[in-house]
Design an enzyme around this catalytic site. Structure first.
Site: not given
Ligand code: TYD
Length: 342
Positions: A151, A125-127, A33, A153, A188, A82, A149
Site C-alpha cells: 500500500a 513492484t508487482d505487489e 542513499d 508503494k 527476504k 530508495a 508495504y
C-alpha cells in the site's frame, strides 16, 4: 547524461549502478542513499572507486539534500530505488514506509519539476496489483495492494501518476517481480533462508509454502529498468518480470539441496502475515518485450549460483546479521513461532 540513482547502495539499486556503468559509458552516476540497515557501502566497494561515480548520504524525503544534489551535479535523469521494502517489517511498523515510499516520492517529484529533469523513473513492484489466483496482471490491471508495504508503494505510484497528469512531469514507472541475487540483505525469503541454512539453522516457512512468487535475477531486473529508462515512453508503466513462477516450497527445496541440508531444516510456522499474505503474483511482460528487452538469467542455475555467492562472501553478510537491529527484528518477528529454533 547524469543519472541520480536514489537507493543506489541497496540491493537492486546497486545492481543498476553496475549495469549503468557498463551500458552507459558516457554517463556520470550520482548515488543518494540513506544507508539504513538495508543499504551498505560495502555493496558498492568497487563502483565507488570509479571517477564517474559520486556518492551522497541522505534521505530522499529531505528536499534540501535532493535539490542540493540536482543543482550541484547537473542531474538529467533520476531513477528511484530508495524504499522501505520488507513486508514483514511493515507488519510491525509502517510509518517509516510511508515516510520513504510515499513522502519521499513526493519530494523527488517536486525537485524533478523545479529542476526540469529529462526523465524520472520510479521503481515500483508487482505487489501493488495485489494477488491473482489465475492469469496474469498487465500494466492496465487495477492497483489493489493488500499489505501495509505494498500500500505504501502504491501510494508513491499514485503520486507519480498524478504528477504526470497535473504537471506533465516526464516520469515512468517499472513494476518488478520478486528479485534474487548477490548483495541482497538477509531478511527476504531467499537470502534469509540461505544464511540460516549455511549456519545450520531451521528456516521458517509461512503456512504450507504454497504461495507463488515470480522470481527475476537482480541483473535482469536492473537491465530491464535501464532499458525502460532509455526506451520507455514517458507517462507509461512497464512490468519487469521473468515469467518464472515458483511456489515457496519449490524455492526452498533448491536452497536445501545447494546448502546440503535436508527436509528437517524446514519449520512450518503459522502465517505471520495473516490475511495480508498474497497467494500469487504473476505478470505479463509483453509491453517491455515490445521495446526489445528480455531477461537472460535461467532461474534454477542462477539461484544455485546465488547460494554459492553467499557461501563465498560471508564477509559481506556476516556483519549485517550480527547487528542489534537485525537481531531485534528476528527475535520480535520470529521468536514466538521459532522458539528454541530461533
Ligand atoms: P518475501 O521474500 O518477503 O517477498 P514478498 O513478500 O515481497 O513476496 O517473501 C516471499 C515469500 O516467502 C512470501 O510468500 C512469504 C514467504 N516467506 C516465508 O515463508 N518465510 C519467511 O521467513 C519469509 C521472509 C518469507
Amino acid at each position: 547524461m547524469t543519472v541520480l540513482v536514489t537507493g543506489g547502495a541497496g540491493f537492486i539499486g546497486s545492481a543498476f549502478v553496475r549495469q549503468a556503468l557498463k551500458d552507459l559509458p558516457e554517463a556520470r552516476i550520482v548515488i543518494l542513499d540513506a544507508l539504513t540497515y538495508a543499504g551498505n557501502l560495502s555493496t558498492l566497494e568497487n563502483e565507488l572507486k570509479n571517477p564517474r561515480v559520486q556518492f551522497y548520504p541522505g534521505k530522499i524525503q529531505d528536499p534540501t539534500v535532493v535539490e542540493g544534489i540536482l543543482k550541484a551535479e547537473g542531474v538529467t535523469h533520476l531513477v528511484n530505488f530508495a524504499a522501505e521494502s520488507h513486508n514483514d517489517r511493515a507488519m510491525l511498523e509502517v510509518g517509516s514506509f510511508i515516510q520513504t515510499d510515499v513522502y519521499g516520492v513526493y519530494t523527488l517529484l517536486e525537485a524533478a519539476r523545479k529542476f526540469k529533469l529529462e526523465r524520472l523513473l520510479h521503481v515500483s513492484t508487482d505487489e501493488v496489483y495485489g494477488s491473482i489466483d489465475t492469469g496474469h496482471f498487465t500494466e492496465a490491471s487495477p492497483i489493489e495492494p493488500n499489505t501495509p508495504y505494498s500500500a505504501s508503494k502504491a501510494g508513491g505510484e499514485l503520486q507519480i501518476r498524478a504528477a504526470i497528469k497535473a504537471h506533465g512531469t516526464p516520469a515512468l514507472i517499472t513494476r518488478g517481480g520478486n528479485t534474487y541475487g548477490p548483495y541482497h540483505f538477509p531478511e527476504k525469503l531467499i537470502p534469509f533462508f540461505i544464511v540460516r541454512l549455511i549456519d545450520g539453522k531451521k528456516v521458517p516457512v509461512y503456512g504450507d509454502g504454497s504461495q507463488v512468487r515470480e522470481w527475476i535475477h537482480c541483473d535482469d531486473h536492473a537491465g530491464g529498468i535501464l532499458h525502460v529508462l532509455q526506451h520507455g515512453q514517458i507517462g507509461e508503466a512497464y512490468n519487469v518480470g521473468d515469467k518464472n513462477e515458483r511456489t515457496n516450497m519449490e524455492v526452498v527445496k533448491i536452497l536445501l539441496e545447494e546448502t546440503g541440508r535436508d527436509q528437517n531444516f524446514i519449520k512450518s510456522i503459522p502465517d505471520p502475515r495473516r490475511g495480508a499474505h498474497d497467494k500469487r503474483y504473476s505478470m505479463t511482460t509483453d509491453k517491455l518485450e515490445a521495446l526489445g528487452w528480455k531477461p537472460k538469467k535461467p532461474f534454477e542455475e542462477s539461484l544455485r549460483e546465488t547460494v554459492r555467492w553467499y557461501k563465498s562472501n560471508e564477509s559481506w553478510w556476516r556483519p549485517l546479521v550480527q547487528t542489534e537491529d537485525y537481531q531485534r527484528f528476528i527475535r520480535a518477528f520470529y521468536g514466538p513461532a521459532l522458539g528454541e529454533d530461533l
